[in-house]
Write a protein that holds these residues in place. Structure first.
Motif, PDB file in Angstrom:
ATOM      1  N   VAL A 156      -3.909  -6.532  -0.102  1.00  8.46           N
ATOM      2  CA  VAL A 156      -3.219  -6.654  -1.391  1.00  8.46           C
ATOM      3  C   VAL A 156      -3.675  -5.563  -2.360  1.00  8.46           C
ATOM      4  N   LEU A 157      -4.942  -5.149  -2.245  1.00  9.29           N
ATOM      5  CA  LEU A 157      -5.456  -4.115  -3.145  1.00  9.29           C
ATOM      6  C   LEU A 157      -5.216  -2.704  -2.596  1.00  9.29           C
ATOM      7  N   ASN A 158      -4.196  -2.561  -1.779  1.00  7.90           N
ATOM      8  CA  ASN A 158      -3.819  -1.244  -1.272  1.00  7.90           C
ATOM      9  C   ASN A 158      -2.461  -0.868  -1.864  1.00  7.90           C
ATOM     10  N   PRO A 159      -2.450  -0.098  -2.948  1.00  8.85           N
ATOM     11  CA  PRO A 159      -1.176   0.204  -3.616  1.00  8.85           C
ATOM     12  C   PRO A 159      -0.270   1.098  -2.788  1.00  8.85           C
ATOM     13  N   LYS A 160      -0.835   1.760  -1.763  1.00 12.76           N
ATOM     14  CA  LYS A 160      -0.013   2.607  -0.914  1.00 12.76           C
ATOM     15  C   LYS A 160       1.077   1.796  -0.212  1.00 12.76           C
ATOM     16  N   ILE A 161       0.802   0.509   0.019  1.00  9.41           N
ATOM     17  CA  ILE A 161       1.805  -0.332   0.675  1.00  9.41           C
ATOM     18  C   ILE A 161       3.001  -0.513  -0.241  1.00  9.41           C
ATOM     19  N   ALA A 162       2.734  -0.673  -1.539  1.00  8.96           N
ATOM     20  CA  ALA A 162       3.842  -0.802  -2.490  1.00  8.96           C
ATOM     21  C   ALA A 162       4.708   0.444  -2.463  1.00  8.96           C
ATOM     22  N   VAL A 163       4.049   1.614  -2.432  1.00  8.79           N
ATOM     23  CA  VAL A 163       4.801   2.869  -2.392  1.00  8.79           C
ATOM     24  C   VAL A 163       5.564   2.983  -1.078  1.00  8.79           C
ATOM     25  N   PHE A 164       4.908   2.608   0.012  1.00  6.41           N
ATOM     26  CA  PHE A 164       5.542   2.676   1.329  1.00  6.41           C
ATOM     27  C   PHE A 164       6.754   1.756   1.402  1.00  6.41           C
ATOM     28  N   TYR A 165       6.595   0.534   0.917  1.00  6.20           N
ATOM     29  CA  TYR A 165       7.690  -0.430   1.001  1.00  6.20           C
ATOM     30  C   TYR A 165       8.861  -0.046   0.100  1.00  6.20           C
ATOM     31  N   THR A 166       8.560   0.509  -1.049  1.00  2.00           N
ATOM     32  CA  THR A 166       9.664   0.866  -1.951  1.00  2.00           C
ATOM     33  C   THR A 166      10.250   2.236  -1.638  1.00  2.00           C
ATOM     34  N   GLY A 167       9.438   3.115  -1.002  1.00  2.00           N
ATOM     35  CA  GLY A 167       9.911   4.466  -0.750  1.00  2.00           C
ATOM     36  C   GLY A 167      10.489   4.682   0.637  1.00  2.00           C
ATOM     37  N   LEU A 168       9.844   4.113   1.664  1.00  2.23           N
ATOM     38  CA  LEU A 168      10.264   4.384   3.039  1.00  2.23           C
ATOM     39  C   LEU A 168      11.133   3.290   3.645  1.00  2.23           C
ATOM     40  N   LEU A 169      10.756   2.043   3.401  1.00  2.00           N
ATOM     41  CA  LEU A 169      11.496   0.949   4.042  1.00  2.00           C
ATOM     42  C   LEU A 169      13.008   0.994   3.782  1.00  2.00           C
ATOM     43  N   PRO A 170      13.445   1.284   2.551  1.00  2.00           N
ATOM     44  CA  PRO A 170      14.906   1.321   2.337  1.00  2.00           C
ATOM     45  C   PRO A 170      15.619   2.330   3.233  1.00  2.00           C
ATOM     46  N   THR A 171      14.922   3.416   3.606  1.00  2.00           N
ATOM     47  CA  THR A 171      15.557   4.417   4.465  1.00  2.00           C
ATOM     48  C   THR A 171      15.673   3.936   5.907  1.00  2.00           C
ATOM     49  N   LEU A 172      14.886   2.905   6.259  1.00  2.00           N
ATOM     50  CA  LEU A 172      14.915   2.365   7.617  1.00  2.00           C
ATOM     51  C   LEU A 172      15.822   1.145   7.735  1.00  2.00           C
ATOM     52  N   ALA A 173      16.323   0.673   6.603  1.00  2.00           N
ATOM     53  CA  ALA A 173      17.123  -0.557   6.609  1.00  2.00           C
ATOM     54  C   ALA A 173      18.404  -0.367   7.418  1.00  2.00           C
ATOM     55  N   PRO A 174      18.694  -1.291   8.333  1.00  2.00           N
ATOM     56  CA  PRO A 174      19.934  -1.186   9.118  1.00  2.00           C
ATOM     57  C   PRO A 174      21.150  -1.412   8.234  1.00  2.00           C
ATOM     58  N   PRO A 175      22.196  -0.647   8.434  1.00  2.00           N
ATOM     59  CA  PRO A 175      23.412  -0.816   7.627  1.00  2.00           C
ATOM     60  C   PRO A 175      24.120  -2.111   8.011  1.00  2.00           C
ATOM     61  N   GLY A 176      24.938  -2.564   7.111  1.00  2.00           N
ATOM     62  CA  GLY A 176      25.714  -3.770   7.395  1.00  2.00           C
ATOM     63  C   GLY A 176      25.044  -5.049   6.961  1.00  2.00           C
ATOM     64  N   LEU A 177      23.787  -4.954   6.504  1.00  2.00           N
ATOM     65  CA  LEU A 177      23.077  -6.137   6.016  1.00  2.00           C
ATOM     66  C   LEU A 177      22.849  -6.004   4.518  1.00  2.00           C
ATOM     67  N   PRO A 178      22.883  -7.114   3.786  1.00  2.00           N
ATOM     68  CA  PRO A 178      22.510  -7.055   2.373  1.00  2.00           C
ATOM     69  C   PRO A 178      21.098  -6.488   2.235  1.00  2.00           C
ATOM     70  N   THR A 179      20.849  -5.767   1.156  1.00  2.00           N
ATOM     71  CA  THR A 179      19.559  -5.088   0.980  1.00  2.00           C
ATOM     72  C   THR A 179      18.382  -6.041   1.107  1.00  2.00           C
ATOM     73  N   ALA A 180      18.462  -7.183   0.458  1.00  2.00           N
ATOM     74  CA  ALA A 180      17.346  -8.133   0.488  1.00  2.00           C
ATOM     75  C   ALA A 180      17.066  -8.604   1.911  1.00  2.00           C
ATOM     76  N   TRP A 181      18.128  -8.899   2.668  1.00  2.00           N
ATOM     77  CA  TRP A 181      17.952  -9.362   4.041  1.00  2.00           C
ATOM     78  C   TRP A 181      17.393  -8.248   4.920  1.00  2.00           C
TER      79      TRP A 181
END
Length: 205
Positions: free
Chosen positions: A120-145
């Protein structure tokens, strides 16, 4: 969609197996208190990923990633925690008198909490999740899902990799229980934790 999931699996898998603070924390816990505590530490780390994932889906981690002051506070807290764990490891393995978990005050603490706090005290995960994960999200699904699916995938890969690593350490128990090997690995882990702490403290955003 399957192609996107395969790509996400590959990227997340590579990021998971790269040695870092989580592996050092699991190693230290395995040396101090054995397989059970190491596995519970892995569970805490995975829970930390789910925590960050929930904040990401809610949009709160983006606030942290965008706020220099908040990012700095979390970064320094995380670095301080890793430095503390590293110093404790070096102190516990400072001499030939170290015999194992019964001598280690940290063994009485919650291994799950140790894993959770270090993650939890690793802020790099926040950056990773907000910066990289959206680029890996499969199309056709709502963003949250889509984000939820990727976070669960990351947590599952982490459980599998670090859990397997903890079991491997337990299989090497007879070797690791040799005083010289135990001291050498404990000191190496302590130095690694301190090194990761310094990297976290000095790393740019």
């Amino acid at each position: 969609m399957l192609t996107h999931l395969a790509t996400a699996f590959g990227v997340l898998g590579l990021l998971t197996v790269v040695p870092g603070p989580d592996m050092a924390v699991v190693t230290r816990r395995a040396l101090v208190a054995g397989r059970g505590d190491a596995l519970r530490t892995v569970g805490g780390i995975a829970t930390g990923l789910l925590f960050w994932g929930a904040l990401t889906v809610a949009g709160l981690s983006a606030v942290l990633a965008a706020s220099p002051a908040a990012y700095l506070v979390v970064k320094l807290l995380g670095a301080g925690y890793l430095l503390l764990l590293g110093a404790q490891a070096l102190w516990q393995h400072r001499s030939a008198g170290f015999v194992g978990a019964t001598d280690a005050p940290v063994a009485a603490g919650s291994p799950w909490r140790t894993g959770l706090v270090s993650n939890v005290l690793n802020p790099k995960i926040a950056v990773f999740y907000t910066g990289l994960l959206p680029t890996l999200a499969p199309p056709g699904l709502p963003t949250a899902w889509a984000m939820t699916l990727l976070v669960l995938l990351h947590a599952a890969l982490t459980l599998a990799w670090l859990g397997g690593y903890a079991l491997l350490l337990s299989k090497a128990g007879p070797v690791l229980h040799r005083p010289r090997v135990r001291r050498a690995l404990g000191r190496t882990t302590g130095v690694a934790l301190i090194g990761f702490g310094l990297v976290v403290a000095t790393a740019p955003r």
